[in-house]
Scaffold this motif. Structure first.
Motif, PDB file in Angstrom:
ATOM      1  N   TYR A 106       0.929  12.259   3.161  1.00 26.35           N
ATOM      2  CA  TYR A 106       1.931  11.420   3.791  1.00 26.35           C
ATOM      3  C   TYR A 106       1.690  11.413   5.297  1.00 26.35           C
ATOM      4  O   TYR A 106       0.976  12.261   5.841  1.00 26.35           O
ATOM      5  CB  TYR A 106       3.345  11.960   3.533  1.00 26.35           C
ATOM      6  N   TYR A 110       6.162   8.700   5.149  1.00 25.94           N
ATOM      7  CA  TYR A 110       5.469   7.518   4.630  1.00 25.94           C
ATOM      8  C   TYR A 110       4.363   7.965   3.679  1.00 25.94           C
ATOM      9  O   TYR A 110       3.437   8.664   4.080  1.00 25.94           O
ATOM     10  CB  TYR A 110       4.871   6.694   5.770  1.00 25.94           C
ATOM     11  N   TYR A 111       4.494   7.562   2.439  1.00 23.07           N
ATOM     12  CA  TYR A 111       3.479   7.896   1.445  1.00 23.07           C
ATOM     13  C   TYR A 111       2.207   7.106   1.734  1.00 23.07           C
ATOM     14  O   TYR A 111       2.244   5.892   1.950  1.00 23.07           O
ATOM     15  CB  TYR A 111       4.004   7.570   0.047  1.00 23.07           C
TER      16      TYR A 111
END
Length: 524
Positions: A298, A308-309
């Motif tokens: 991430y 945020y992946y």
């Protein structure tokens, strides 16, 4: 699971994991079968250390980082504990010193001989005696030299000062008795002034290690933490554990308020523990599951939604533990930003996995390699014990750069190439060919660099110079200096090739223009 797929720009969106080929793995390594939730592996730019199985007592093996392939069954080990080895950690400021802890309630400091191992080592450099039950965790202080933390099943964290000539140390400089159960994880903030712990009572505590007092403690019951990690200078913590429904979960916390997590993210329903790894240079978080072959990664943001992946590295081979190479040991020419060493006990194999940023250029990518932590301590052990806090020293990963701390900012000199000088290089019709403009900018850049170097001291000139000069550098004395000189030569060769290509294009263009001119004169 929230994937946060809204559009955002990031230079790490396409990072991918690249496993090493078979010949670059470490084969026939008798990896331990201990069920302790530790990584059992420690890596630095010179060695990889792995806890191994043995008939009696505890041992681990130290392998030179470039000695890949099959390991000799009679390869010498470090064998000095009377119980199983539970954790090993390299000294961050000395690549030839490693600490180990064991079920025999001792912590031992070992020094690796410079000609490498030729026989099994059984006598440690120092022995730390203080715990009354087995010792499960050890951590070196990130900025102070020779400060070691140990945590045992007696619910105590002990702070040791190794700046002494004694071979046996039985009195720690500080004992932190703030836990009511076994400590499962320890993590320092950037300057080492705060210690975060995850305990078997599923609580996270923020501790002042020198005072031994608890500053913050979680009271949130929906997240049961197993591992905790500071996120660099972001004043945030990341923890991995389970939710109230026994799903594997990661949680993000504000350092100043541990009452409620900023974010909770359920991953899956597997039972293996999650190991978090954080890269403060790229703000990337890697989550590794014990017992499965996946690595999720991430990107961390200081603002919502925080997490945020990016992507997931998948493998069918389960991992027991993971080692992590420090940034100074990465291959910057391949745009490598992280490297794992995956322990696969079912195959007695250690597999390196490189995290790569796809770039076409072979030159140094300064935007993905900011100044990173150096291998020199920022302060002595006594200074830290006296209350001094200091951030880590920084170093550039650019090949040939050995400067510690960030480089001073110098005023940019005035351009030395004038318009009159450039007119002398103009082509037909009073226009300057593109190749001449590029050559002129190259000359201008070199002259700027020379003027800056004239104002610098001699030790700083070597850090800013981008070309290789045998009279400028002394002969390499270590392997690291030799590699740095090699990378500088490669960069200089690449630059010269570009200049040669530009000259070839310029010659072809002049021949073409000359042929066109002769045809025009013949037509008249």
């Amino acid at each position: 699971m929230s994937w946060n797929l809204q559009h955002r720009t990031s230079k790490f969106r396409h990072v991918y994991g690249r496993p090493a080929s078979k010949e670059k793995c470490y084969d026939c390594v008798p990896i331990t079968h201990n069920v302790q939730d530790n990584q059992f592996c420690a890596v630095n730019p010179h060695f990889i250390a792995v806890v191994t199985e043995c008939a009696c007592g505890g041992a681990f093996v130290v392998i030179p980082i470039h000695q890949t392939g099959k390991l000799d069954p009679h390869y010498p080990r470090i064998w000095g504990h009377r119980g199983n080895v539970l954790d090993i950690k390299w000294n961050p400021f000395n690549d030839f010193v490693i600490a180990s802890c064991s079920e025999d309630a001792t912590v031992k400091i070992w020094e690796i001989p410079k000609p490498l191992l030729t026989q099994t080592i059984t006598s440690p450099k120092k022995e730390l005696l203080g715990h009354v039950r087995r010792v499960g965790l050890i951590e070196w202080h990130p900025t102070a030299n020779n400060i070691l933390f140990s945590s045992g099943y007696d619910y105590k964290i002990m702070i040791w000062n190794l700046d002494t000539t004694k071979a046996v140390i039985s009195n720690p400089v500080k004992i932190v008795s703030a836990h009511r159960d076994v400590v499962l994880s320890m993590s320092f903030n950037t300057d080492g002034s705060l210690l975060a712990t995850a305990c078997r009572d599923r609580k996270i505590r923020l501790i002042d290690p020198r005072a031994g007092t608890v500053l913050q403690e979680t009271s949130h019951n929906s997240h049961k933490a197993n591992k905790v990690l500071f996120l660099g200078n972001m004043k945030k913590l990341i923890s991995t554990g389970t939710s109230r429904w026994n799903n594997r979960q990661i949680a993000l916390w504000d350092q100043d308020d541990l009452s409620v997590p900023l974010l909770e993210e359920d991953l899956d329903g597997a039972s293996g523990i999650l190991f978090p790894f954080y890269d403060s240079d790229t703000h990337m978080l890697y989550v590794v599951g014990k017992g499965d072959g996946n690595i999720r990664y991430y990107e961390i943001s200081p603002e919502k939604p925080y997490l945020y992946y990016l992507m997931e590295y998948r493998s069918h081979l389960p991992q027991k533990g993971m080692g992590m190479m420090p940034k100074r040991g990465l291959e910057v020419s391949a745009c490598e930003i992280f490297r794992f060493y995956k322990l696969i006990p079912t195959k007695s194999l250690i597999e390196p996995i490189s995290m790569i940023v796809p770039r076409r250029s072979e030159s140094y990518q300064e935007d993905i390699y900011p100044l990173t932590t150096a291998a020199q301590p920022a302060l002595t052990a006594q200074e830290w014990l006296n209350g001094v806090n200091r951030g880590p020293l920084l170093v550039s990963l650019r090949p040939g750069s050995g400067a510690v701390n960030s480089l001073p900012k110098f005023p940019e000199p005035e351009p030395l190439v004038t318009t009159a000088d450039l007119r002398q290089h103009q082509g037909w019709g009073g226009k300057m060919p593109l190749e001449d403009m590029q050559e002129g900018s190259e000359i201008q850049h070199r002259r700027k660099l020379l003027r800056v170097e004239e104002k610098l001291p001699k030790n700083a000139q070597m850090c800013l110079s981008s070309s290789f000069d045998v009279f400028e550098c002394p002969p390499p004395r270590t392997e690291n200096e030799l590699l740095q000189m090699f990378y500088r030569q490669q960069e200089e060769i690449r630059r010269l090739r570009e200049l040669v290509n530009q000259r070839d294009v310029q010659i072809k263009q002049m021949k073409l223009e000359g042929g066109n001119f002769s045809m025009d004169t013949d037509s008249y």
